[in-house]
Design an enzyme around this catalytic site. Structure first.
Site, PDB file in Angstrom:
ATOM      1  N   ARG A  55     -13.736  -3.127 -11.710  1.00 16.98           N
ATOM      2  CA  ARG A  55     -12.902  -2.591 -10.646  1.00 16.98           C
ATOM      3  C   ARG A  55     -11.412  -2.694 -10.927  1.00 16.98           C
ATOM      4  NH1 ARG A  55     -11.595  -4.483  -4.504  1.00 16.98           N
ATOM      5  NH2 ARG A  55     -11.019  -2.423  -3.728  1.00 16.98           N
ATOM      6  N   LEU A  56     -10.712  -1.580 -10.718  1.00 12.61           N
ATOM      7  CA  LEU A  56      -9.265  -1.556 -10.583  1.00 12.61           C
ATOM      8  C   LEU A  56      -8.991  -1.383  -9.101  1.00 12.61           C
ATOM      9  CD1 LEU A  56      -6.342  -1.356 -11.615  1.00 12.61           C
ATOM     10  CD2 LEU A  56      -6.718   1.103 -11.943  1.00 12.61           C
ATOM     11  N   ALA A  57      -8.515  -2.422  -8.453  1.00  9.16           N
ATOM     12  CA  ALA A  57      -8.351  -2.409  -7.001  1.00  9.16           C
ATOM     13  C   ALA A  57      -7.120  -1.606  -6.607  1.00  9.16           C
ATOM     14  CB  ALA A  57      -8.238  -3.840  -6.475  1.00  9.16           C
ATOM     15  N   VAL A  58      -7.332  -0.541  -5.835  1.00  5.08           N
ATOM     16  CA  VAL A  58      -6.247   0.344  -5.411  1.00  5.08           C
ATOM     17  C   VAL A  58      -6.244   0.511  -3.896  1.00  5.08           C
ATOM     18  CG1 VAL A  58      -5.393   2.726  -5.518  1.00  5.08           C
ATOM     19  CG2 VAL A  58      -6.137   1.580  -7.610  1.00  5.08           C
ATOM     20  N   CYS A 117     -11.880   2.498 -11.920  1.00 11.18           N
ATOM     21  CA  CYS A 117     -12.979   1.616 -12.273  1.00 11.18           C
ATOM     22  C   CYS A 117     -13.830   2.204 -13.390  1.00 11.18           C
ATOM     23  CB  CYS A 117     -13.878   1.282 -11.085  1.00 11.18           C
ATOM     24  SG  CYS A 117     -13.005   0.845  -9.580  1.00 11.18           S
ATOM     25  N   GLY A 152       1.523  15.740 -13.762  1.00 12.00           N
ATOM     26  CA  GLY A 152       1.489  17.185 -13.538  1.00 12.00           C
ATOM     27  C   GLY A 152       0.396  17.923 -14.271  1.00 12.00           C
TER      28      GLY A 152
END
Length: 607
Positions: free
Chosen positions: A52-55, A2, A378
């Site tokens: 928001r990036l909904a995860v 987000c 990584g």
């Protein structure tokens, strides 16, 4: 993941110039960081915004989040990041009497702040940044995770503060103006060449960053800054077998925790040791395991001037070994040199770019995002386990950042106007930054000189070099709405390995031998014993030709950067040899990037 923005006036007045649309406009600058939802909350002189990036908890995790008592807001929070121990914290908070209405980690953060105040950040495990407003005490708290994986910056405007995940969001407020002074230009240049990040600084005058592992508290009485976490010395008591076992345990726990999501998750797999370790540790929990790699079209027999060998054969070996569902992302040199691609990268980063390293990474992230909102990478392993070639006692003992001699292959200040270069005095500035960084480092009593020097090397890499890479990864991934998780930066793992003696980290005479020993049973021998091969660069002559043509056009147009450049030196640069690996790409990229940065931000110059 987000993006967050906001402002707060501490004497009951919003920052001067604030309009009804200000908060919305600030929030919209971060739309790419949160493509799934946008919301704002305002009350009096305070406003919070969130994209928001909904995860996790796709329905219930909307922000900003409010906590009310007796129908009155007592706490408002806007948060970005992931909290990997949120389930355990939820249980603790429930036992304390807190009640939850969602499964989101955002609500856990809200209640953690209510329960533990400034002690909350130390209980959070993950990558995060948040702003918390407490109306009763008129207190704004800005917090950033231990390594600065998630960005957060702010500007103090008299009795008010404007803040956001990125500078562009803060600069979108009418009261904040873009200004570039000598210190800002130093930060702008050094963060790209040779990649030295000064904690708490940005390239814009008057715009500060919350330093990693730091709490910034703003009240009517002023600003207070406090570190809640730092790398500190501790005696290492485990023998080598126990150390190897502990590293394996901590790595597995970190990867397993970071696979948790309510959306599809992938792993970036270059075929190098670090990404292969993450993919191998993810296989038991990720069914099926999805991996991706980048292909720049380099031949399998190619090695460049920095000793890179192509990743493709190693990635293919790992795919067969793991049985993963794999996708190779093929990129073309012409697309990587495209001025539009460079301009986009510059806007996303709010700074200078790393040329094709950045444009290719952005395209890789964009390809990942078509199917996966979350990916594991990584990053951090080389800084932690000593994977770079500058991890030597000689480099560590030098009175400069250990990587300067390796990465700073050309003096790019020769391209600047001579009077400006003299005023900047970058050699003296770098020396002062190095002294300040070394003064932070603590050593155990009686530490041997070589061990102390290598501890210093590790500290500098983790606190001054790695932040440049983390900022790059965050800005470019969030530019396409992708969440990149970094399991090597679990703080428990970092604390343990940082305090492991150097002779254990290289017990068999090779770099990263401790990491190799911890995963010997997981990887095929060619991958396990592969030497460090940095992120690939394009070696197509078309890339050099495109850069050269663009610099010619810039000089002909008399762009905004020409006032800061020594035009004769730039013209001379254009005539330097054309070998695909050794052509002066850094200089050409610097000229183009500086011009693009000035066009994008139009700062008032105070040089």
């Amino acid at each position: 993941m987000c993006g967050l923005v906001g402002y707060a006036g501490f004497m009951g007045h919003a920052p001067q110039g604030t309009e009804d649309t200000s908060l919305k406009e600030m929030t919209e600058t971060l739309a790419c960081r949160g493509p799934d939802a946008t919301a704002v909350w305002a009350e009096g002189a305070v406003g919070l915004g969130h994209t928001r990036l909904a995860v996790v908890d796709l329905v219930g995790g909307r922000q900003p989040m409010l906590l009310a008592r007796d129908r009155r807001t007592v706490l408002a929070v806007t948060f970005t990041g992931e909290i990997y121990n949120h389930a355990r914290l939820r249980s603790e908070l429930t036992a304390l009497g807190h009640r939850f209405t969602t499964r989101s980690d955002s609500e856990v953060v809200l209640h953690a702040i209510d329960a533990w105040g400034e002690g909350a950040p130390a209980r959070l495990e993950g990558m995060f940044a948040y702003a918390a407003w407490e109306p009763d005490s008129r207190r704004l708290t800005l917090v950033r995770d231990r390594f600065g994986v998630k960005p957060l910056c702010y500007a103090r405007l008299g009795e008010a503060v404007v803040f956001g995940s990125e500078p562009k969001a803060v600069l979108a407020h009418p009261a904040v103006n873009a200004r570039l002074d000598l210190d800002g230009l130093r930060e702008l240049l050094l963060s790209a060449h040779p990649m030295i990040k000064t904690p708490g600084r940005s390239a814009f005058a008057g715009l500060n960053e919350v330093a990693p592992g730091t709490v910034v508290t703003v009240t009517p009485e002023g600003v207070r800054t406090r570190r809640y976490w730092s790398l500190t010395p501790a005696e290492h008591r485990d023998d080598l077998p126990a150390t190897v076992a502990r590293v394996r345990q901590l790595l597995q726990e970190s990867v397993t925790a970071q696979l948790a999501a309510d959306v599809p998750v992938s792993v970036l797999l270059s075929g190098g040791l670090d990404s292969s370790v993450i993919a191998a540790l993810a296989r038991p929990s990720a069914k099926p395991l999805h991996t991706l790699s980048v292909d720049l079209g380099n031949r399998a027999s190619d090695k460049d001037s920095m000793g890179r060998d192509p990743d493709g054969p190693y990635a293919e070996l790992m795919v067969r070994h793991l049985g993963s569902s794999h996708r190779r992302v093929a990129l073309e040199a012409g697309a990587l040199a495209d001025p539009g691609a460079r301009a986009l990268v510059g806007r996303l980063r709010d700074g200078l770019t790393l040329g094709d390293f950045d444009t290719s990474l952005l395209q890789l992230y964009r390809a990942v995002r078509t199917d996966f909102p979350v990916t594991l990478a990584g990053d951090g392993a080389d800084e932690l386990f000593g994977g770079y070639r500058w991890f030597t006692p000689q480099a560590a003992a030098a009175e400069s950042f250990p990587w300067e001699g390796v990465l700073h292959r050309a003096d790019l200040t020769r391209l600047l106007d001579p009077a400006l270069a003299a005023a900047l005095d970058l050699p003296a500035h770098r020396a002062a930054l190095h002294r300040a960084a070394c003064a932070e480092i603590e050593h155990l009593p009686g530490a041997a000189p070589e061990e102390a020097a290598l501890r210093c090397d590790s500290y500098l890499n983790l606190t001054r070099f790695l932040p440049c890479l983390l900022d790059r990864a965050d800005r470019l991934s969030m530019g396409v709405g992708l969440e990149v998780r970094v399991p090597f930066l679990d703080h428990r793992l970092v604390e343990y390995v940082f305090n492991t003696p150097w002779n254990m980290k290289t017990f068999d005479g090779r770099e990263k031998s401790l990491l190799r020993a911890a995963v010997t049973d997981l990887l095929p021998e060619p991958v396990l014993n592969r030497r460090k091969s940095p992120y690939p660069m394009v070696r197509d002559p078309a890339y050099r030709a495109a850069l050269t043509a663009q610099v010619h056009r810039l000089l002909a147009e008399d762009g905004p950067a020409t006032d800061l450049l020594d035009v004769a030196a730039v013209r001379s640069l254009l005539l330097e040899p054309t070998d695909a690996d050794r052509f002066p790409r850094e200089g050409l990229e610097l000229v183009l990037d500086l011009d693009q940065w000035l066009r994008t931000h139009r700062p008032a110059l105070q040089l």
